[in-house]
Every structure is written in C-alpha cells, then in structure tokens.
Design an enzyme around this catalytic site. Structure first.
Site, short mmCIF file in Angstrom:
data_model
loop_
_atom_site.label_atom_id
_atom_site.label_comp_id
_atom_site.label_asym_id
_atom_site.label_seq_id
_atom_site.Cartn_x
_atom_site.Cartn_y
_atom_site.Cartn_z
N GLY A 82 16.96 38.57 115.41
CA GLY A 82 18.18 38.65 114.58
C GLY A 82 17.91 39.30 113.24
O GLY A 82 16.77 39.38 112.78
N ARG A 96 21.95 37.86 105.57
CA ARG A 96 22.24 37.08 104.36
C ARG A 96 21.02 36.81 103.48
O ARG A 96 21.15 36.32 102.37
CB ARG A 96 22.91 35.75 104.75
CG ARG A 96 24.39 35.95 105.05
CD ARG A 96 25.08 34.61 105.07
NE ARG A 96 24.96 33.96 106.37
CZ ARG A 96 25.05 32.63 106.55
NH1 ARG A 96 25.22 31.83 105.50
NH2 ARG A 96 24.95 32.12 107.74
N LYS A 102 13.58 38.22 108.17
CA LYS A 102 13.84 36.82 107.79
C LYS A 102 12.70 35.89 108.19
O LYS A 102 12.28 35.04 107.40
CB LYS A 102 15.15 36.36 108.43
CG LYS A 102 15.45 34.91 108.21
CD LYS A 102 16.86 34.55 108.59
CE LYS A 102 17.06 34.46 110.08
NZ LYS A 102 18.41 33.98 110.40
N GLN A 139 13.13 43.64 121.29
CA GLN A 139 14.50 43.63 121.83
C GLN A 139 15.31 44.62 121.02
O GLN A 139 15.61 44.40 119.85
CB GLN A 139 15.12 42.23 121.70
CG GLN A 139 16.50 42.15 122.37
CD GLN A 139 17.34 40.99 121.88
OE1 GLN A 139 17.05 40.39 120.84
NE2 GLN A 139 18.40 40.67 122.61
N GLY A 191 13.00 31.47 116.00
CA GLY A 191 12.03 31.77 114.93
C GLY A 191 12.50 31.40 113.54
O GLY A 191 11.70 31.36 112.61
N ASN A 224 -23.78 37.87 84.65
CA ASN A 224 -24.24 37.95 86.04
C ASN A 224 -24.08 39.34 86.64
O ASN A 224 -24.55 39.60 87.74
CB ASN A 224 -23.50 36.93 86.90
CG ASN A 224 -21.99 37.15 86.88
OD1 ASN A 224 -21.44 37.56 85.86
ND2 ASN A 224 -21.34 36.87 87.97
C1 UD1 Z 1 23.35 30.30 118.88
C2 UD1 Z 1 23.88 29.63 120.14
C3 UD1 Z 1 24.77 28.43 119.72
C4 UD1 Z 1 23.99 27.47 118.85
C5 UD1 Z 1 23.38 28.20 117.66
C6 UD1 Z 1 22.44 27.30 116.91
C7 UD1 Z 1 24.16 31.32 121.87
C8 UD1 Z 1 25.08 32.24 122.53
N1 UD1 Z 1 24.66 30.57 120.88
O1 UD1 Z 1 24.46 30.80 118.17
O2 UD1 Z 1 25.26 27.75 120.86
O3 UD1 Z 1 24.84 26.43 118.40
O4 UD1 Z 1 22.62 29.35 118.10
O5 UD1 Z 1 22.01 27.94 115.74
O6 UD1 Z 1 22.99 31.25 122.23
N2 UD1 Z 1 18.56 36.33 118.59
C9 UD1 Z 1 17.78 37.32 119.15
N3 UD1 Z 1 18.38 38.36 119.79
C10 UD1 Z 1 19.74 38.47 119.90
C11 UD1 Z 1 20.53 37.45 119.31
C12 UD1 Z 1 19.91 36.39 118.68
O7 UD1 Z 1 16.55 37.27 119.09
O8 UD1 Z 1 20.20 39.44 120.50
C13 UD1 Z 1 17.88 35.21 117.91
C14 UD1 Z 1 18.18 35.16 116.42
O9 UD1 Z 1 17.18 35.86 115.70
C15 UD1 Z 1 18.13 33.68 116.14
C16 UD1 Z 1 18.58 33.04 117.45
O10 UD1 Z 1 18.40 34.02 118.44
O11 UD1 Z 1 16.83 33.21 115.86
C17 UD1 Z 1 20.02 32.61 117.41
O12 UD1 Z 1 20.83 33.71 117.11
P1 UD1 Z 1 22.15 33.54 116.26
O13 UD1 Z 1 22.81 34.84 116.17
O14 UD1 Z 1 21.87 32.79 115.02
O15 UD1 Z 1 22.99 32.62 117.28
P2 UD1 Z 1 24.37 31.96 117.01
O16 UD1 Z 1 25.43 32.96 117.33
O17 UD1 Z 1 24.40 31.31 115.71
#
Ligand code: UD1
Ligand code: CA
Length: 458
Positions: free
Chosen positions: A12, A16, A23, A74, A102, A384
């Site tokens: 991700g 922010r 991050k 990814q 992470g 020294n």
């Molecule tokens: C996700 C969950 C949600 C949960 C929330 C908790 C899904 C669809 N939703 O939502 O149910 O309540 O986390 O915080 O799984 N990431 C990747 N690659 C991507 C997308 C995300 O590596 O393509 C990683 C991000 O870096 C992060 C984590 O996955 O560490 C979660 O991604 P984030 O976008 O925060 O998920 P949410 O939409 O908040």
C-alpha cells in the site's frame, strides 16, 4: 503444530504519511513497522515468510537484505486478494497460511499462535468489536452466530454498517483452500479490487468451518496510516513496556517518560528517572539508579551503580557500584570494573579502567588500559591518534595522573607512578617515581606588560 507460511501485505501507498519513505519503513520504538511484523512472524518459526511490496520500490527489500524473508513485487496494486496471490509462488503449498499486514506493528505473538491453532482445518479471522467500526470490513454472522461473509464499508448496506465486529485483516487458513479460492476472486465491487475478504463467503458456501479469535489488547491490531497514529501507537507501546518493567520490580519516576527502543532487562529495585532513552540491548543490575535524561545503548550495567543525569553511554560495560556522570560519555569499548568513578565531561572510548579507578572531571581516555586505584586528574588527555594510527596508553595500578596531563601514546605509566600536573608524557614514566615535563617555574623581576601603541592622528 502444522507448518506455517506467512504472507505480509505491505504494498500500500501510505499517502497520509506524506513521506518519501515507504510507510512500513517508518519506525516505532526504533524498529521499522515491517520489522516488528517480521519479528512477530519469525517467533512462530514459520517455514517461509513472503512480504508483498510495491510503493517505495526497492527501499523495502533493501532494508531487509540478509534476512530470510522473500520479497514479492505487486505492481499494480489491485487489492488484498491480488496481493496474497502474488505471494503464493514464494510460499510452500502445505500447512497453514497466515496473512499479516506490514502496517500493523504491535500484533502479539500469543495472538498469532491462537489464530494459527484455530486455523487447523478451519478458516480463522482475527476480529475486534469497535465502538466506531467505520471504514472496516464487517463480520456478518447468521442467526446461529456462524460467520457468513466479510462486507467492506464501501459495499455495505446501512444494516451491515451497524455491525461493530470488524475484520482486523489478520486471517489464517489451510494453504490448499487459500490457493483454490484466490483463483476464483472477482473485482465486481465498489472499489474494483480483488478482495481477500471474499474468501470468507466462499468458505461459508462450501460449508468449511470459520472461526474467529480476538486479541488480548485492541492496540495489537491497530494499523498505521498517519504520523499521528504512529505517535499514538508509539506511546501505547512505550506504556505497555513501562508496565512490564514496573511489574518486574523497576521503579519508574514516570512511566509516561521512558523510551525503550530495543530490549531493556532490569534486575529488581532498579530506579529510572524521567526522560531516559534505552536503545538496542541494555541490562541493568539490581538496585542501580539511572538519573534523568540519560541515553543508554547496547550496554551492560552491574548492580548498585549510580548513573547521574545527562550521561550518554553506548557499547560499554559498567561494573558494580560504579558512579557515572552527570554529563559522562562512555563510548564503545569502555569497560569499567567495580567501583570506578567517571565524572562530568569525561569521555571514555575503547579503554578498561580497573577496580576503584577514578576520572572525575574533564578528560578524554581513548585506547587505554588503566589498572586499579588509578586517579586520573582533571583535564587529562590520552593523545591516542597521530592522524593516521591509534596507539595504546597503559597506566598501571595506583598511578596518580596530575591535572592537565597529555599522555602521547604509545606510552606507559608504571605502577604507583605520579605525573606532575601539566605533564606532556612522551616517554614511559617509571614506577613509583614522580615524572614531570613542565618547564621550571621562574619569576622575571621587573617585567612589564606591553602597552598599547598610541594611535596616529593625521
Ligand atoms: C482491509 C480489509 C478490511 C479490514 C481492513 C483492516 C480487504 C478487502 N479489506 O481494508 O476488511 O477491515 O483491511 O485494516 O481486505 N495491500 C497490498 N496490496 C494491495 C492492497 C493492500 O499490499 O493491493 C496491503 C496494504 O499495504 C495494507 C493492507 O494490505 O497493509 C490492507 O490494505 P488497506 O488498503 O489498508 O485495506 P482496507 O481497504 O483498509
Ligand atoms: Ca487500512
């Protein structure tokens, strides 16, 4: 326990954070967010750990060079399900797969053990009940309390939005099931993403057991999206560390004013005043007292030691009953025996001081071997370094080094020798004798100070 594979999602963007740095490389308690997660994963002794990275490019794998973690890129980022798909080639096909984030650094190893244990023959989701569940995926259960699906906020009806039990994102399940379901994911949802969470509905449809586990503390599952959240979680973590220290018999002047960035091991009855920072691995023996605003890194401190305010100590060994500071600086290789005193504005580097020796004021002792009961006078300096190489100064037991002495290394001061104040020692000083290099004091009778020349006026 069944073999465990770990996938850590860290691709991700972290918009922010407003940072040039990815991050997950921002630090909490001196260690990167991802470092915390990797360490928690390692504690499970998994077969493999794969980190999915994306934003920030090679900075993330570079930061973990030499670790046994594999990194999978990814690009583009099409959702959490897509992210886990990318990790599969780096993971074995058997056992249980545990999915971590992470940017959720404080997840407890105990909680992960519970999740993995529950995932033996079942899909296990780590959930919490939040007063404000906005933004999270909701855990949807049927009338019998069985989990049926996870629905993302953006896809939720008003009724589902009222559910307070949320998906923390931490999920474990048999690896074989995961592989099957991931290949069936579709992105026909509000965000056009491949949601990992859709596998819960698939499991329910196939009648596979779905279990939930809750963490002991809610902060374990808090993710970091902003510097504000990072600072808040840092405080939560420091307070938890302070509580453990106090439980183990350490007196803290203020548990809100101590920072441990690494591991601090204390024997009972250690007292730590406000504003101290501990880095790396620090151990402190029974009854020792650390004064305010000390910074101590990778150091072993014996029992009954007193370290006064504003001392800076790194890579040192401090023997029992020593007295250090205020304003002392011990650098790597400073090795002080029992009852050594090091006072204000004394810097010690790569030097041993024997039992009962003292350097109480304004001195630099580098590359030296100092015996027992030596008195190092104020302003003493071991020269020294000649600009190219470093040389050793040896001072034997019971020597007395007069104030403002320079010891031009390599040089040796014999046992019980005395150096007169102001000596510049360039040759060895024999034991038991007074050696002095100062010019003899003379008084020039009738000498007059120069007078200022009168200014020319033209
Ligand atoms: C996700 C969950 C949600 C949960 C929330 C908790 C899904 C669809 N939703 O939502 O149910 O309540 O986390 O915080 O799984 N990431 C990747 N690659 C991507 C997308 C995300 O590596 O393509 C990683 C991000 O870096 C992060 C984590 O996955 O560490 C979660 O991604 P984030 O976008 O925060 O998920 P949410 O939409 O908040
Ligand atoms: Ca999130």
């Amino acid at each position: 326990m069944t073999a465990v594979q770990v996938a850590i999602l860290a691709a991700g963007k972290g918009t922010r954070m407003k940072s040039a740095q990815p991050k997950v490389l921002h630090r909490l308690a001196g260690k990167s967010l991802l470092g915390h997660v990797v360490d928690a994963a390692e504690a499970l002794a998994p077969e493999r750990i794969a980190v999915v990275y994306g934003h920030g490019g090679e900075a993330v794998p570079t930061a973990f060079a030499g670790s046994r973690v594999s990194f999978v890129l990814q690009e583009p980022q099409l959702g959490t399900g897509h992210a886990v798909q990318q990790a599969l080639p780096a993971l074995a096909e058997d056992g249980i797969t545990l999915i971590l984030y992470g940017d959720v650094p404080l997840i407890a190893v105990d909680t992960l053990r519970k999740v993995c244990a529950a995932a033996d023959g079942a899909l296990c989701v780590l959930t919490v009940d939040l007063d404000d569940p906005k933004g999270y995926g909701r855990i949807v259960r049927d009338g019998a309390g069985e989990v049926k699906a996870i629905v993302e906020e953006k896809d939720a009806t008003e009724g589902i939005k009222l559910i307070r039990e949320i998906n923390t994102g931490i999920i474990a399940l048999p690896s074989a099931w995961l592989r099957g379901w991931l290949s069936q994911l579709r992105n026909d949802n509000a965000q056009r993403e491949y949601y990992l969470t859709d596998i819960i509905g698939m499991a329910a449809a196939e009648g596979k057991p779905i279990r939930t586990v809750q963490p002991h503390n809610q902060w374990e599952v808090m993710g970091i999206n902003s510097r504000d959240q990072l600072a808040q979680l840092e405080r939560v973590h420091q307070m938890a560390t302070a509580q453990i220290l106090m439980r183990d018999g350490v007196t803290l002047a203020d548990p809100a004013r101590i920072d441990v960035r690494g591991a601090l091991r204390c024997e009972p009855d250690v007292t730590i005043d406000v504003g101290c920072v501990f880095e790396g691995f620090v151990s402190i023996g029974a009854g020792s007292e650390i004064g305010p605003y000390c910074v101590i890194r990778d150091t072993e401190i014996g029992a009954g030691v007193k370290i006064a305010a504003y001392s800076h100590i790194a890579g040192a060994k401090v023997g029992p009953a020593a007295r250090i500071g205020p304003y002392a600086r011990l650098r790597p290789g400073a090795d002080l025996a029992e009852d050594v005193h090091v006072g204000n504005f004394v810097e010690i580097k790569q030097a041993t001081l024997g039992r009962g020796s003292k350097a109480n004021h304004l001195a630099y002792i580098g590359d030296a071997e100092i015996g027992r009961n030596v008195n190092v006078g104020a302003g003493t300096i071991t020269c020294n370094y000649d600009g190219a190489n470093k040389y050793l100064t040896v001072i034997e037991d019971d020597a007395f080094i007069g104030s403002d002495t320079q010891l031009v290394a390599p040089v040796r001061v014999g046992r019980g020798a005395t150096l007169g104040a102001g000596t510049t020692l360039t040759k060895d000083a024999p034991p038991g004798e007074l050696t002095i290099s100062r010019a003899k004091q003379v008084t020039i009778a009738g000498w007059k100070r120069p007078v200022k020349a009168a200014k020319k006026t033209s």
